[in-house]
Scaffold this motif. Structure first.
Motif, mmCIF file in Angstrom:
data_model
loop_
_atom_site.group_PDB
_atom_site.id
_atom_site.type_symbol
_atom_site.label_atom_id
_atom_site.label_comp_id
_atom_site.label_asym_id
_atom_site.label_seq_id
_atom_site.Cartn_x
_atom_site.Cartn_y
_atom_site.Cartn_z
ATOM 1 N N GLY A 7 15.568 -2.783 -7.348
ATOM 2 C CA GLY A 7 16.824 -3.458 -7.649
ATOM 3 C C GLY A 7 16.641 -4.511 -8.720
ATOM 4 O O GLY A 7 15.518 -4.934 -9.011
ATOM 5 N N ASP A 8 17.765 -4.933 -9.299
ATOM 6 C CA ASP A 8 17.707 -5.994 -10.308
ATOM 7 C C ASP A 8 18.180 -7.334 -9.759
ATOM 8 O O ASP A 8 18.211 -8.329 -10.479
ATOM 9 N N GLY A 9 18.568 -7.368 -8.472
ATOM 10 C CA GLY A 9 19.046 -8.600 -7.868
ATOM 11 C C GLY A 9 20.474 -8.944 -8.228
ATOM 12 O O GLY A 9 20.997 -9.972 -7.796
ATOM 13 N N ALA A 10 21.122 -8.074 -9.024
ATOM 14 C CA ALA A 10 22.499 -8.336 -9.448
ATOM 15 C C ALA A 10 23.424 -7.173 -9.108
ATOM 16 O O ALA A 10 24.468 -6.998 -9.734
ATOM 17 N N GLY A 11 23.020 -6.362 -8.127
ATOM 18 C CA GLY A 11 23.901 -5.304 -7.644
ATOM 19 C C GLY A 11 23.470 -3.887 -7.955
ATOM 20 O O GLY A 11 23.987 -2.937 -7.362
ATOM 21 N N LEU A 12 22.525 -3.707 -8.895
ATOM 22 C CA LEU A 12 22.054 -2.361 -9.224
ATOM 23 C C LEU A 12 20.859 -2.008 -8.347
ATOM 24 O O LEU A 12 19.871 -2.744 -8.298
ATOM 25 N N LEU A 13 20.958 -0.874 -7.655
ATOM 26 C CA LEU A 13 19.880 -0.384 -6.805
ATOM 27 C C LEU A 13 19.489 1.025 -7.227
ATOM 28 O O LEU A 13 20.351 1.828 -7.603
ATOM 29 N N VAL A 14 18.206 1.304 -7.152
ATOM 30 C CA VAL A 14 17.688 2.642 -7.404
ATOM 31 C C VAL A 14 16.949 3.102 -6.157
ATOM 32 O O VAL A 14 16.024 2.423 -5.695
ATOM 33 N N ALA A 15 17.385 4.222 -5.599
ATOM 34 C CA ALA A 15 16.643 4.856 -4.511
ATOM 35 C C ALA A 15 15.655 5.815 -5.160
ATOM 36 O O ALA A 15 16.035 6.638 -6.000
ATOM 37 N N GLY A 16 14.382 5.682 -4.812
ATOM 38 C CA GLY A 16 13.381 6.495 -5.489
ATOM 39 C C GLY A 16 12.263 6.951 -4.586
ATOM 40 O O GLY A 16 12.230 6.654 -3.385
ATOM 41 N N GLN A 17 11.337 7.679 -5.201
ATOM 42 C CA GLN A 17 10.172 8.201 -4.491
ATOM 43 C C GLN A 17 8.935 7.937 -5.341
ATOM 44 O O GLN A 17 8.944 8.153 -6.561
ATOM 45 N N VAL A 18 7.885 7.466 -4.696
ATOM 46 C CA VAL A 18 6.651 7.151 -5.409
ATOM 47 C C VAL A 18 5.992 8.437 -5.896
ATOM 48 O O VAL A 18 5.778 9.376 -5.120
ATOM 49 N N ILE A 19 5.682 8.488 -7.201
ATOM 50 C CA ILE A 19 4.949 9.639 -7.734
ATOM 51 C C ILE A 19 3.562 9.235 -8.237
ATOM 52 O O ILE A 19 2.719 10.090 -8.488
ATOM 53 N N ARG A 20 3.331 7.908 -8.356
ATOM 54 C CA ARG A 20 1.989 7.442 -8.707
ATOM 55 C C ARG A 20 1.810 6.007 -8.241
ATOM 56 O O ARG A 20 2.659 5.159 -8.490
ATOM 57 N N ALA A 21 0.706 5.753 -7.556
ATOM 58 C CA ALA A 21 0.347 4.403 -7.125
ATOM 59 C C ALA A 21 -1.094 4.163 -7.550
ATOM 60 O O ALA A 21 -2.015 4.778 -7.020
ATOM 61 N N GLN A 22 -1.259 3.286 -8.526
ATOM 62 C CA GLN A 22 -2.581 3.065 -9.112
ATOM 63 C C GLN A 22 -2.951 1.591 -9.019
ATOM 64 O O GLN A 22 -2.251 0.726 -9.554
ATOM 65 N N ALA A 23 -4.044 1.303 -8.304
ATOM 66 C CA ALA A 23 -4.497 -0.080 -8.166
ATOM 67 C C ALA A 23 -4.913 -0.631 -9.535
ATOM 68 O O ALA A 23 -5.394 0.116 -10.392
ATOM 69 N N PRO A 24 -4.702 -1.943 -9.780
ATOM 70 C CA PRO A 24 -4.213 -2.897 -8.774
ATOM 71 C C PRO A 24 -2.706 -3.126 -8.791
ATOM 72 O O PRO A 24 -2.171 -3.704 -7.858
ATOM 73 N N ASP A 25 -1.994 -2.656 -9.861
ATOM 74 C CA ASP A 25 -0.607 -3.123 -9.978
ATOM 75 C C ASP A 25 0.335 -2.159 -10.687
ATOM 76 O O ASP A 25 1.292 -2.584 -11.330
ATOM 77 N N ARG A 63 0.812 -1.223 0.000
ATOM 78 C CA ARG A 63 0.000 0.000 0.000
ATOM 79 C C ARG A 63 0.844 1.271 0.000
ATOM 80 O O ARG A 63 0.615 2.206 0.771
ATOM 81 N N LEU A 64 1.833 1.285 -0.874
ATOM 82 C CA LEU A 64 2.667 2.478 -1.000
ATOM 83 C C LEU A 64 1.845 3.638 -1.541
ATOM 84 O O LEU A 64 0.958 3.463 -2.375
ATOM 85 N N GLN A 65 2.187 4.830 -1.069
ATOM 86 C CA GLN A 65 1.453 6.031 -1.437
ATOM 87 C C GLN A 65 2.390 7.071 -2.045
ATOM 88 O O GLN A 65 3.617 6.992 -1.901
ATOM 89 N N HIS A 66 1.808 8.045 -2.709
ATOM 90 C CA HIS A 66 2.561 9.146 -3.307
ATOM 91 C C HIS A 66 3.472 9.794 -2.255
ATOM 92 O O HIS A 66 3.054 10.071 -1.134
ATOM 93 N N GLY A 67 4.733 9.987 -2.636
ATOM 94 C CA GLY A 67 5.686 10.648 -1.756
ATOM 95 C C GLY A 67 6.523 9.717 -0.909
ATOM 96 O O GLY A 67 7.527 10.148 -0.325
ATOM 97 N N GLU A 68 6.154 8.440 -0.828
ATOM 98 C CA GLU A 68 6.924 7.506 0.001
ATOM 99 C C GLU A 68 8.203 7.085 -0.712
ATOM 100 O O GLU A 68 8.271 7.016 -1.938
ATOM 101 N N ARG A 69 9.217 6.776 0.092
ATOM 102 C CA ARG A 69 10.490 6.303 -0.448
ATOM 103 C C ARG A 69 10.402 4.813 -0.754
ATOM 104 O O ARG A 69 9.748 4.048 -0.047
ATOM 105 N N VAL A 70 11.107 4.405 -1.798
ATOM 106 C CA VAL A 70 11.113 3.009 -2.204
ATOM 107 C C VAL A 70 12.442 2.709 -2.882
ATOM 108 O O VAL A 70 13.055 3.590 -3.491
ATOM 109 N N ASP A 71 12.913 1.486 -2.738
ATOM 110 C CA ASP A 71 14.118 1.039 -3.430
ATOM 111 C C ASP A 71 13.733 0.018 -4.491
ATOM 112 O O ASP A 71 12.851 -0.824 -4.275
#
Length: 247
Positions: free
Chosen positions: A44-62, A34-42
């Motif tokens: 990754g690709d599981g192979a070492g690349l990570l992106v630190a980001g911020q939610v700008i849109r969360a639209q149900a269902p997926d 239930r992530l919402q607009h403005g929340e922080r999220v990480d």
């Protein structure tokens, strides 16, 4: 509290300053977490690349849209820790994979030991391997891992002996050993292999073959642990001793 982690294809993580997370991962992020607009999220690709980001849109269902704040390349773990896990019975194999992933193991090798009760043959073997890989992915997400452990195909004893011969160091867990794992000094670089036997224990022939291939044989302490938990306990000892838990 650390930001939740979701896995995305590398090409999507590198495509621009915004990343769309959809499908199963998007559904988990939007409907379950239930992530919402403005929340922080990480991401990754599981192979070492990570992106630190911020939610700008969360639209149900997926559908989750994330603004990229920073891209990070996590260094490859060193020393690399590989656990050869004899097949446990029932769902204890998935428990073992979950625990090994959470403590930080880099590769998990399912092994058909002489006394393994479980047998991976045909479609059943494929389903079991798929479950192990799913368990590693889920545990990697929960534990915020930049590198997911590689879960390889089923290995024979011959395959494991070749791994032992080529590794920087190998330790075989055996309750009848007179030497403790905590008194062993693991290498600071290279590849360390840990061999975990099945519920019925290792055979004398297996122990002898591993010794001849160059392995150390050690016990974990005065108590005898289940095969599903012994690998995680040993890995914790080694990751602490090598300094990887100090990073």
């Amino acid at each position: 509290m650390s930001a939740p982690l979701f896995f995305v294809d590398r090409q999507d993580l590198l495509a621009g300053d915004r990343v769309i997370v959809s499908g199963a991962e998007g559904r988990h992020a939007v409907t379950v977490a239930r992530l919402q607009h403005g929340e922080r999220v990480d991401l990754g690709d599981g192979a070492g690349l990570l992106v630190a980001g911020q939610v700008i849109r969360a639209q149900a269902p997926d559908l989750l849209e994330v603004q990229v704040l920073e891209r990070i390349i996590a260094p490859d773990p060193d020393p690399r820790l590989v656990v050869v896990q004899a097949l446990p019975k029932g769902d204890r194999g998935e428990l073992a994979v979950e625990l090994l992933t959470e403590v930080g193991v880099d590769a998990i090798v399912p092994w058909a030991a002489a006394r393994s009760i479980a047998q991976w043959r045909g479609d059943r073997g494929e389903r079991s391997l798929h479950k192990w890989r799913d368990a590693a992915r889920a545990a990697g997400k929960q534990s915020r891992r930049a590198h997911l452990p590689v879960v390889s195909s089923l290995a024979t004893t011959g395959d494991v002996l070749r791994m032992v011969s080529s590794a920087t160091a190998t330790v075989v867990l055996h309750e009848e050993s007179t030497a403790a794992l905590t008194n062993w000094s693991p290498p600071a670089r290279g590849e360390i292999v840990v061999v975990v036997g099945p519920e019925g224990g290792l055979t004398a022939d297996e122990v002898s073959a591993f010794r001849e291939a160059g392995a150390e044989v050690r016990h974990l302490g005065p108590s005898v642990m289940r095969t599903s938990t012994a690998g995680a306990a040993a890995s914790a000892v080694l990751l602490a001793a090598t300094g990887r838990w100090s990073l």
